[in-house]
Motif scaffolding. Structure first.
Motif, PDB file in Angstrom:
ATOM      1  N   UNK A  47      -7.091   4.359  -7.412  1.00 34.70           N
ATOM      2  CA  UNK A  47      -8.151   4.557  -6.420  1.00 34.70           C
ATOM      3  C   UNK A  47      -9.142   3.386  -6.395  1.00 34.70           C
ATOM      4  N   UNK A  48      -9.750   2.984  -7.524  1.00 37.70           N
ATOM      5  CA  UNK A  48     -10.649   1.826  -7.447  1.00 37.70           C
ATOM      6  C   UNK A  48      -9.931   0.535  -7.073  1.00 37.70           C
ATOM      7  N   UNK A 102      -8.329  -0.855   1.332  1.00 36.54           N
ATOM      8  CA  UNK A 102      -7.138  -0.167   1.814  1.00 36.54           C
ATOM      9  C   UNK A 102      -7.480   0.939   2.810  1.00 36.54           C
ATOM     10  N   UNK A 103      -6.501   1.252   3.642  1.00 27.19           N
ATOM     11  CA  UNK A 103      -6.596   2.364   4.587  1.00 27.19           C
ATOM     12  C   UNK A 103      -5.491   3.374   4.284  1.00 27.19           C
ATOM     13  N   UNK A 104      -5.743   4.619   4.648  1.00 22.37           N
ATOM     14  CA  UNK A 104      -4.795   5.708   4.430  1.00 22.37           C
ATOM     15  C   UNK A 104      -4.325   6.226   5.780  1.00 22.37           C
ATOM     16  N   UNK A 147      -0.393  14.237  10.987  1.00 24.27           N
ATOM     17  CA  UNK A 147      -0.837  15.563  11.395  1.00 24.27           C
ATOM     18  C   UNK A 147       0.156  16.132  12.409  1.00 24.27           C
ATOM     19  N   UNK A 148       0.095  17.435  12.660  1.00 21.29           N
ATOM     20  CA  UNK A 148       1.000  18.007  13.669  1.00 21.29           C
ATOM     21  C   UNK A 148       0.840  17.380  15.050  1.00 21.29           C
ATOM     22  N   UNK A 149      -0.364  16.906  15.389  1.00 21.76           N
ATOM     23  CA  UNK A 149      -0.606  16.340  16.716  1.00 21.76           C
ATOM     24  C   UNK A 149      -0.625  14.815  16.720  1.00 21.76           C
ATOM     25  N   UNK A 150      -0.134  14.180  15.666  1.00 19.69           N
ATOM     26  CA  UNK A 150      -0.117  12.723  15.620  1.00 19.69           C
ATOM     27  C   UNK A 150      -0.567  12.208  14.272  1.00 19.69           C
ATOM     28  N   UNK A 151      -0.983  10.964  14.227  1.00 20.92           N
ATOM     29  CA  UNK A 151      -1.423  10.367  12.969  1.00 20.92           C
ATOM     30  C   UNK A 151      -2.784   9.722  13.143  1.00 20.92           C
ATOM     31  N   UNK A 152      -3.452   9.513  12.029  1.00 23.25           N
ATOM     32  CA  UNK A 152      -4.771   8.892  12.017  1.00 23.25           C
ATOM     33  C   UNK A 152      -4.866   7.970  10.815  1.00 23.25           C
ATOM     34  N   UNK A 153      -5.478   6.811  11.007  1.00 18.99           N
ATOM     35  CA  UNK A 153      -5.723   5.886   9.906  1.00 18.99           C
ATOM     36  C   UNK A 153      -7.205   5.880   9.583  1.00 18.99           C
ATOM     37  N   UNK A 154      -7.527   5.978   8.313  1.00 20.05           N
ATOM     38  CA  UNK A 154      -8.927   5.945   7.900  1.00 20.05           C
ATOM     39  C   UNK A 154      -9.063   5.118   6.633  1.00 20.05           C
ATOM     40  N   UNK A 155     -10.226   4.497   6.476  1.00 21.40           N
ATOM     41  CA  UNK A 155     -10.505   3.749   5.263  1.00 21.40           C
ATOM     42  C   UNK A 155     -10.476   4.700   4.068  1.00 21.40           C
ATOM     43  N   UNK A 156     -10.117   4.156   2.919  1.00 19.57           N
ATOM     44  CA  UNK A 156      -9.943   4.989   1.732  1.00 19.57           C
ATOM     45  C   UNK A 156     -11.228   5.706   1.340  1.00 19.57           C
ATOM     46  N   UNK A 157     -12.379   5.037   1.444  1.00 16.51           N
ATOM     47  CA  UNK A 157     -13.617   5.707   1.057  1.00 16.51           C
ATOM     48  C   UNK A 157     -13.891   6.922   1.932  1.00 16.51           C
ATOM     49  N   UNK A 158     -13.572   6.807   3.216  1.00 14.83           N
ATOM     50  CA  UNK A 158     -13.731   7.946   4.123  1.00 14.83           C
ATOM     51  C   UNK A 158     -12.757   9.057   3.759  1.00 14.83           C
ATOM     52  N   UNK A 159     -11.525   8.685   3.420  1.00 13.28           N
ATOM     53  CA  UNK A 159     -10.548   9.693   3.020  1.00 13.28           C
ATOM     54  C   UNK A 159     -11.009  10.454   1.783  1.00 13.28           C
ATOM     55  N   UNK A 169     -14.378   7.768  -7.472  1.00 17.75           N
ATOM     56  CA  UNK A 169     -14.494   6.302  -7.496  1.00 17.75           C
ATOM     57  C   UNK A 169     -15.200   5.815  -6.232  1.00 17.75           C
ATOM     58  N   UNK A 170     -15.908   4.687  -6.352  1.00 15.81           N
ATOM     59  CA  UNK A 170     -16.593   4.125  -5.188  1.00 15.81           C
ATOM     60  C   UNK A 170     -16.810   2.634  -5.385  1.00 15.81           C
ATOM     61  N   UNK A 171     -17.143   1.962  -4.265  1.00 10.21           N
ATOM     62  CA  UNK A 171     -17.513   0.560  -4.316  1.00 10.21           C
ATOM     63  C   UNK A 171     -18.905   0.422  -4.939  1.00 10.21           C
ATOM     64  N   UNK A 172     -19.201  -0.809  -5.386  1.00  8.21           N
ATOM     65  CA  UNK A 172     -20.500  -1.122  -6.011  1.00  8.21           C
ATOM     66  C   UNK A 172     -21.166  -2.195  -5.151  1.00  8.21           C
ATOM     67  N   UNK A 173     -21.780  -1.807  -4.036  1.00 10.25           N
ATOM     68  CA  UNK A 173     -22.299  -2.804  -3.091  1.00 10.25           C
ATOM     69  C   UNK A 173     -23.404  -3.677  -3.658  1.00 10.25           C
ATOM     70  N   UNK A 174     -24.223  -3.132  -4.553  1.00  7.44           N
ATOM     71  CA  UNK A 174     -25.311  -3.931  -5.125  1.00  7.44           C
ATOM     72  C   UNK A 174     -24.765  -5.098  -5.947  1.00  7.44           C
ATOM     73  N   UNK A 175     -23.724  -4.843  -6.725  1.00  6.07           N
ATOM     74  CA  UNK A 175     -23.129  -5.927  -7.509  1.00  6.07           C
ATOM     75  C   UNK A 175     -22.378  -6.890  -6.602  1.00  6.07           C
ATOM     76  N   UNK A 176     -21.728  -6.387  -5.583  1.00  4.39           N
ATOM     77  CA  UNK A 176     -21.031  -7.252  -4.635  1.00  4.39           C
ATOM     78  C   UNK A 176     -22.001  -8.263  -4.021  1.00  4.39           C
ATOM     79  N   UNK A 177     -23.178  -7.763  -3.617  1.00  2.00           N
ATOM     80  CA  UNK A 177     -24.167  -8.653  -3.006  1.00  2.00           C
ATOM     81  C   UNK A 177     -24.678  -9.682  -4.010  1.00  2.00           C
ATOM     82  N   UNK A 178     -24.860  -9.253  -5.250  1.00  2.00           N
ATOM     83  CA  UNK A 178     -25.368 -10.170  -6.279  1.00  2.00           C
ATOM     84  C   UNK A 178     -24.346 -11.266  -6.598  1.00  2.00           C
ATOM     85  N   UNK A 179     -23.066 -10.922  -6.596  1.00  2.00           N
ATOM     86  CA  UNK A 179     -22.030 -11.896  -6.933  1.00  2.00           C
ATOM     87  C   UNK A 179     -21.785 -12.897  -5.805  1.00  2.00           C
TER      88      UNK A 179
END
Length: 291
Positions: A128-129, A136-138, A142-154, A228-238
């Motif tokens: 997951x991390x 990544x996207x997932x 579904x019975x009526x089709x398919x949908x793609x969503x970002x992993x964090x949203x999933x 699990x989740x992203x770490x946006x504060x560290x991403x910005x610092x790096x």
């Protein structure tokens, strides 16, 4: 005894799940289902087996993306990435390391990518991390089709998916044609008392500019919080700095208290926070080395 239906195609599986309603669940490797009793959870009254659906066991590693079927096992994913020309690409090292290092060889041989993403209540899933830091996207069938969503949203929506919804595949975008050099690494801290599962995980991917500075950073943390989740504060610092392990660890030490760390029988939350800087240092030091 629960009933078991062997689906023969993706459409068949979706229809079978929809017909059986919210009490039914898909089954692939079944490693999470087999441990239901240890979590004091009852088995579902019916399961739809996915093992005979060939397209869900396919992995395609291309220049612009990686497509991973939901029934691909950890071992199969690690093997497919290792078989890429020249070995595992630097940008996909984090995923290869997560797949090859999760749990133990017996579990890796049967536990699937889709099962890892769907294991609600399992905070220490390695993939997951790794997939989060690769943006990544997932794909949900579904019975009526398919949908793609970002992993964090999933991850936020997975408990509320409608009956008949099924994770079909995962897509990892790559950097072909972007002009940036991506590198990645996965660091985990297993504890003997926790068996094969880590007390904390850091997955890191960075894009370097022509001068070798970090043009973009993605950091994801697993096992520390319930999900699990992203770490946006560290991403910005790096971003904008050099890929220096000590500087990255110092930034992580300063920013780690933004997490609400979970207590568990294997480690208190305070310990999970304590080890985060060391894992960030290790991941940064391993970028592009395969270690």
């Amino acid at each position: 005894m629960p009933s078991l239906y062997m689906a023969t195609s993706l459409a068949d599986a979706v229809a079978a799940l929809a017909a059986r309603g919210p009490s039914a669940a898909p089954m692939a490797g079944a490693t999470w289902i087999m441990r239901s009793g240890l979590r004091d959870e009852a088995h579902r009254p019916s399961y739809v087996a996915l093992s005979q659906i060939a397209e869900l066991s396919e992995v395609a590693v291309d220049a612009d993306a990686v497509s991973i079927g939901a029934c691909v096992t950890h071992a199969r994913l690690a093997s497919a990435l290792a078989d890429a020309p020249g070995g595992v690409p630097f940008d996909l090292q984090v995923l290869a390391q997560a797949a090859a290092g999760a749990a133990n060889p017996q579990v890796r041989a049967v536990a699937t990518v889709g099962g890892n993403l769907n294991a609600i209540g399992f905070a220490a899933a390695d993939l997951v991390p790794a997939l989060l830091c690769l943006d990544a996207s997932v794909e949900i069938a579904r019975p009526d089709g398919s949908e793609s969503m970002k992993l964090d949203r999933f991850l936020a929506a997975r408990e509320d998916l409608s009956p008949g919804s099924l994770v079909a595949r995962i897509r990892v975008p790559r950097s072909a044609g972007s002009g940036r050099s991506w590198r990645s690494a996965h660091a985990r801290l297993p504890l003997r008392v926790a068996g094969d599962y880590p007390a904390a995980i850091v997955s890191l991917a960075v894009a370097l500019d022509e001068a070798g500075a970090i043009a973009e950073a993605r950091v994801a943390v697993g096992a520390v919080e319930n999900v699990a989740r992203r770490w946006p504060e560290l991403e910005a610092r790096l971003t904008g700095g050099s890929p220096d392990p000590e500087a990255a660890a110092a930034a992580a030490k300063e920013l780690r208290h933004g997490f609400t760390a979970r207590d568990g029988v294997e480690a208190p939350g305070s310990y999970r926070l304590q080890v985060l800087p060391a894992l960030v240092r290790r991941a940064m030091a391993a970028l592009g080395t395969g270690r």
